[in-house]
Every structure is written in C-alpha cells, then in structure tokens.
Design an enzyme around this catalytic site. Structure first.
Site, short mmCIF file in Angstrom:
data_model
loop_
_atom_site.label_atom_id
_atom_site.label_comp_id
_atom_site.label_asym_id
_atom_site.label_seq_id
_atom_site.Cartn_x
_atom_site.Cartn_y
_atom_site.Cartn_z
N HIS A 73 16.87 -9.62 33.88
CA HIS A 73 15.51 -9.90 34.35
C HIS A 73 14.87 -8.71 35.04
CE1 HIS A 73 17.42 -10.64 38.34
NE2 HIS A 73 16.23 -10.32 38.79
N ASP A 117 22.57 -13.49 32.72
CA ASP A 117 21.60 -12.50 33.19
C ASP A 117 22.26 -11.11 33.20
OD1 ASP A 117 19.35 -11.34 34.28
OD2 ASP A 117 19.81 -11.96 36.35
N SER A 211 18.18 -6.84 42.71
CA SER A 211 18.74 -7.36 41.46
C SER A 211 19.34 -6.23 40.63
CB SER A 211 17.66 -8.06 40.65
OG SER A 211 17.19 -9.21 41.30
#
Length: 255
Positions: A73, A117, A211
């Site tokens: 993402h 992810d 992230s």
C-alpha cells in the site's frame, strides 16, 4: 502455482470504513516512531527510504542487490516519480538514490483489509553493497511464525510522538504479540488474517508513514510494517508476516 502480477501502478484505494478512526493505512508523511530513539544506518544498513518526488513516504528493506521489499500500500501510480534512497541515516539527504524499474505486487493482495500487504521493487541498478548498504536476512523456513515474546525492532523515519519530524533515523524495540490477543484488539477495526502478525510494547509503536519498514530480530526480517490504529495508541501494531510470504518471495527473486 504461485504467480507474480507485475505492474507499474498500484490500484489500491482504501475501502474499509472504520468507526472513530480513518483507515489505518494512509500513506501520507505523517507517521512516527512513537517513543523510539535515534539510531544510524550503520546499525540498520538494509533499511532504505521509498520516496515520491524526493520526499520520504515509506520504509523498505534491501533483500538482494536488485530487490527491495515493502508494504504494497506504500506504492503510488507514478512509479517514474518514485526513488529509493539507500545508505543514509537522514530521511531526505545523503546516501545513494536509485530510480524504480519494476514493481511486483502479491497476486492475493486485498486492498480493503491489506491481506498480503507486500510488494517487491527493482532499482534501476544493483545496490553497491558496503558498510552502509547491506542485504537483510529472511527467515530460512517457509511458513516461519515468529513466536510470541520474541524481541524485535522496527526502524523508520517520521515525526516522533510529540509531532516533531527528526531527519535522523529512529528505532523502537518491541516484542512479538500473541495472534489471539491481536485479533481481539482489532476485532472491531480490521481483520487480522493468517498473512499478518503483531508486535508492540506499551507506549511504543510505528505509525502512519512508517509503513513498509522492516521488523527485525537481529538481522532477520520477520515482518513488514502494515497497519495500526490511527493514533498509534494500541499496544500492538500489525505487520505482514515475512515467513508466511517467504516462498512467494523466493519465487519472484529466485533466492
């Protein structure tokens, strides 16, 4: 048979609506390592900064001379505007900068709950391995599950718990959490799937913007920072389990 979906644009658009908070995987540069401490790239030479228009947006790890691993993402449509800065303790200066030539997303990536992810990127040329640029180790066992209580560290850039934005690399020491507890904590927030793991400590956490950063046990990457509650106040955060996707990684990079 495992397949690779090779594309140059990320189709992700967060679709999960969560009461009280926004979706936990916003990519904006507003994240932080909460209650961490300064560190250097010499201590974590496998870490790099994924940048858009020369601005840090996510972390990533060097897993081979021609491969980087991060959270899927993190990636944007404009791959030609993305850069990889390696070998620097500073978030937006120093080190060596590379263009991105290829992006591979896991074919089972779910953009609504961030299942699987994980994504792999190829730099425009091989990384020059040296004191500040090294290859991180991955679990040797396919399906490896980091045991609860394992001491781990997550490293990244971003503002701290006070809202400051230090240029210096930050780290925070955590412990792997029990999956059952993790599922309970996030039961009303987002499902914790088998591709995920949790780690945390009281008042210590990554946050939005961190992230893609690697979660390591020593020099072995066991997790990829993925999602957490918006205020980074929960005792656990969620990571993609590297052991769970280890076979997929090997099938892509041949290592």
């Amino acid at each position: 048979m495992l397949r690779a979906l090779v594309i140059v644009a990320c189709p992700l658009a967060p679709a999960l609506t969560v009461p009280r908070v926004r979706a936990p995987w916003s990519r904006g540069d507003q994240g932080r390592i909460v209650n961490g401490e300064s560190t250097t790239i010499e201590e974590h030479p496998w870490l790099l900064s994924i940048q858009l228009l020369a601005t840090h947006v996510c972390g990533g790890s060097i897993i081979a001379r021609m491969w980087v691993m991060t959270a899927a993402h993190c990636l944007y449509d404009d791959v030609d505007k993305m850069l990889l800065r390696a070998g620097s303790s500073e978030r937006e200066s120093g080190g060596v900068v590379f263009n991105v030539s290829t992006v591979i997303y896991h074919e089972d990536l779910n953009s609504s709950n961030l299942d699987y992810d994980v994504a792999l990127l190829q730099p425009s040329e091989p990384f020059p391995v040296g004191p500040n640029i090294q290859i991180v180790n991955l679990p040797s066992k396919f399906g490896y599950e980091a045991p609860a209580g394992l001491p781990v560290t997550v490293v990244g850039w971003g503002s701290d718990g006070d809202g400051n934005r230090p240029e210096q690399l930050q780290k925070v020491d955590l412990s792997v959490g029990k999956t059952s507890i993790c599922k309970d904590i996030f039961a009303d927030y987002n499902p914790v799937t088998e591709s995920m793991m949790c780690a945390g400590a009281i008042n210590k956490s990554p946050c939005n913007g961190d992230s893609g950063s690697p979660l390591v046990f020593g020099s072995v990457e066991v997790g990829i920072a993925s999602w957490w509650d918006e205020n980074c106040e929960y005792p656990l955060a969620v990571y993609t389990s590297v052991g769970f996707v280890r076979l997929w990684i090997q099938n892509q990079i041949g290592d």
